[in-house]
Design a protein around this motif. Structure first.
Motif, short mmCIF file in Angstrom:
data_model
loop_
_atom_site.label_atom_id
_atom_site.label_comp_id
_atom_site.label_asym_id
_atom_site.label_seq_id
_atom_site.Cartn_x
_atom_site.Cartn_y
_atom_site.Cartn_z
N ALA A 81 0.85 -1.19 0.00
CA ALA A 81 0.00 0.00 0.00
C ALA A 81 0.88 1.24 0.00
CB ALA A 81 -0.92 0.01 1.21
N TYR A 82 0.36 2.32 -0.57
CA TYR A 82 1.13 3.55 -0.66
C TYR A 82 0.21 4.76 -0.78
CZ TYR A 82 -0.09 3.29 -5.56
OH TYR A 82 -0.82 3.22 -6.73
N ILE A 83 0.76 5.92 -0.43
CA ILE A 83 0.17 7.22 -0.80
C ILE A 83 1.30 8.01 -1.44
CG2 ILE A 83 -0.90 9.36 -0.02
CD1 ILE A 83 -2.04 7.85 2.36
N CYS A 84 1.16 8.28 -2.72
CA CYS A 84 2.18 8.99 -3.49
C CYS A 84 1.64 10.40 -3.76
CB CYS A 84 2.45 8.24 -4.79
SG CYS A 84 3.87 8.81 -5.73
N GLN A 85 2.27 11.43 -3.19
CA GLN A 85 1.70 12.77 -3.24
C GLN A 85 2.76 13.83 -3.47
OE1 GLN A 85 -0.05 13.64 0.63
NE2 GLN A 85 1.36 12.22 1.59
N LYS A 86 2.28 15.08 -3.56
CA LYS A 86 3.16 16.23 -3.82
C LYS A 86 3.97 15.95 -5.08
CE LYS A 86 3.22 17.43 1.08
NZ LYS A 86 4.01 17.62 2.29
N ASN A 87 5.30 15.96 -4.98
CA ASN A 87 6.14 15.69 -6.16
C ASN A 87 6.90 14.37 -6.02
OD1 ASN A 87 7.78 16.64 -4.10
ND2 ASN A 87 9.22 17.65 -5.49
N ARG A 108 -1.07 -8.19 -4.21
CA ARG A 108 -2.08 -7.14 -4.19
C ARG A 108 -1.41 -5.80 -3.89
NH1 ARG A 108 -3.97 -11.39 -1.15
NH2 ARG A 108 -5.74 -12.55 -2.01
N VAL A 109 -1.74 -4.81 -4.70
CA VAL A 109 -1.19 -3.46 -4.52
C VAL A 109 -2.35 -2.48 -4.50
CG1 VAL A 109 0.36 -1.70 -5.42
CG2 VAL A 109 0.90 -4.12 -5.76
N ASN A 110 -2.38 -1.63 -3.47
CA ASN A 110 -3.49 -0.70 -3.30
C ASN A 110 -2.95 0.66 -2.90
OD1 ASN A 110 -6.07 0.31 -3.01
ND2 ASN A 110 -6.82 -1.48 -1.90
N GLY A 111 -3.24 1.69 -3.67
CA GLY A 111 -2.67 2.99 -3.33
C GLY A 111 -3.37 4.17 -3.96
N THR A 112 -2.84 5.35 -3.60
CA THR A 112 -3.43 6.62 -4.03
C THR A 112 -2.33 7.53 -4.57
OG1 THR A 112 -5.09 6.44 -2.27
CG2 THR A 112 -4.78 8.61 -3.26
N ILE A 113 -2.65 8.23 -5.67
CA ILE A 113 -1.74 9.22 -6.25
C ILE A 113 -2.41 10.59 -6.19
CG2 ILE A 113 -0.26 9.78 -8.21
CD1 ILE A 113 -0.73 6.98 -9.26
N THR A 148 -3.18 16.20 -12.52
CA THR A 148 -1.76 16.29 -12.87
C THR A 148 -0.96 15.09 -12.37
OG1 THR A 148 -1.36 17.63 -10.89
CG2 THR A 148 -1.78 18.80 -12.96
N ALA A 149 -1.60 14.19 -11.64
CA ALA A 149 -0.92 12.97 -11.18
C ALA A 149 -0.75 12.01 -12.36
CB ALA A 149 -1.71 12.32 -10.07
N LEU A 150 0.32 11.25 -12.35
CA LEU A 150 0.61 10.33 -13.45
C LEU A 150 0.75 8.90 -12.93
CD1 LEU A 150 1.34 9.84 -16.43
CD2 LEU A 150 3.72 10.30 -15.83
N ASN A 151 0.01 7.99 -13.54
CA ASN A 151 0.06 6.58 -13.15
C ASN A 151 0.42 5.71 -14.35
OD1 ASN A 151 -0.65 4.20 -11.33
ND2 ASN A 151 -2.02 3.86 -13.07
N LYS A 152 1.30 4.73 -14.12
CA LYS A 152 1.61 3.72 -15.13
C LYS A 152 1.49 2.35 -14.48
CE LYS A 152 4.84 6.58 -17.80
NZ LYS A 152 6.25 6.69 -18.31
N SER A 153 0.65 1.50 -15.05
CA SER A 153 0.46 0.15 -14.54
C SER A 153 0.81 -0.84 -15.64
CB SER A 153 -0.99 -0.06 -14.10
OG SER A 153 -1.32 0.81 -13.03
N LEU A 154 1.74 -1.76 -15.34
CA LEU A 154 2.24 -2.68 -16.35
C LEU A 154 2.21 -4.11 -15.84
CD1 LEU A 154 5.35 -0.50 -17.26
CD2 LEU A 154 3.25 -0.67 -18.60
#
Length: 225
Positions: A81-87, A108-113, A148-154
């Motif tokens: 789990a994560y919270i990815c924020q600011k820069n 399992r991966v669960n998070g917020t950008i 403006t958040a950027l997500n890449k899931s592969l």
């Protein structure tokens, strides 16, 4: 880079036959820290390995995970789990190799950008010749709270064996209007609702940690955000 701090961590784990292990990694570093965190795991017959990961701090974090399920009925379960924020920039590269027959993997991966943050998740299940009867599943859920958040899931599944079961899925979206409406009717602002949802995703994984001391440290870190 500039006044940035650096942290490099490498963890190697050998799970012997019939062993049970729970690996817990919690990252609560400062806002200028650059981290490289690499974990390697090898599991023998009937070994059962659990991996719990919480990523919250840092500026640029590269998290690598390499798992070899070598043994018969070896098992690996990962919850991240994560919270990815600011820069912030988070880059996850998690790969599980199935070598042993009837080996099993759940990731399992669960998070917020949020804001101007960027996150990449590479999740790979690789079924090697000879791993007949093996099963693997990976699931990622991502909540995006900023345009403006950027997500890449592969997600990737590779297979050299016929008798296997491999599944992957990704759920990427924004906070639903119905959820926002429900919370606002109870006096919760949009900003607070987003904060609550992001924290709930992390809390679900925090609950898997047996140490109250670590849980308190995570709570204190989140309370300051």
């Amino acid at each position: 880079t500039g006044n940035a701090e650096a942290s490099i961590l490498q963890t190697k784990v050998y799970a012997e036959a019939n062993s049970k292990l729970h690996i817990i990694k919690v990252q609560l570093m400062g806002e200028i820290t650059l981290q490289l965190d690499d974990t390697g795991i090898a599991a023998d017959d009937n070994a059962d390995v659990k991996y719990t990961l919480i990523e919250l701090g840092g500026l640029h974090v590269d998290n690598g995970l390499h798992v070899n399920l070598n043994g018969y009925q070896s098992k690996f379960t990962a919850n991240s789990a994560y919270i990815c924020q600011k820069n912030q920039y988070y880059d996850f590269n998690h790969t599980v190799y199935h070598f042993g027959k009837k080996s099993e993997c759940q990731m399992r991966v669960n998070g917020t950008i949020k804001e101007d943050a960027k996150k990449t998740y590479r999740g790979t299940l690789d079924f090697k010749k000879g791993c007949a009867g093996s099963a693997g599943n990976e699931l990622e859920e991502t909540l995006i709270l900023s345009p403006t958040a950027l997500n890449k899931s592969l997600p990737v599944i590779l297979c050299d064996e016929d008798d296997i079961s491999g599944e992957h899925g990704a759920s990427i979206g924004r906070l639903g209007a119905d959820v926002l409406f429900y919370m606002q009717t109870r006096g919760i602002s949009k900003e607070e609702a987003e904060k609550l949802m992001a924290r709930a995703k992390v809390q679900a994984v925090v609950d898997l940690i047996p140490s109250d001391e670590i849980k308190d440290q995570i709570k204190e870190f989140l309370d300051k955000q």
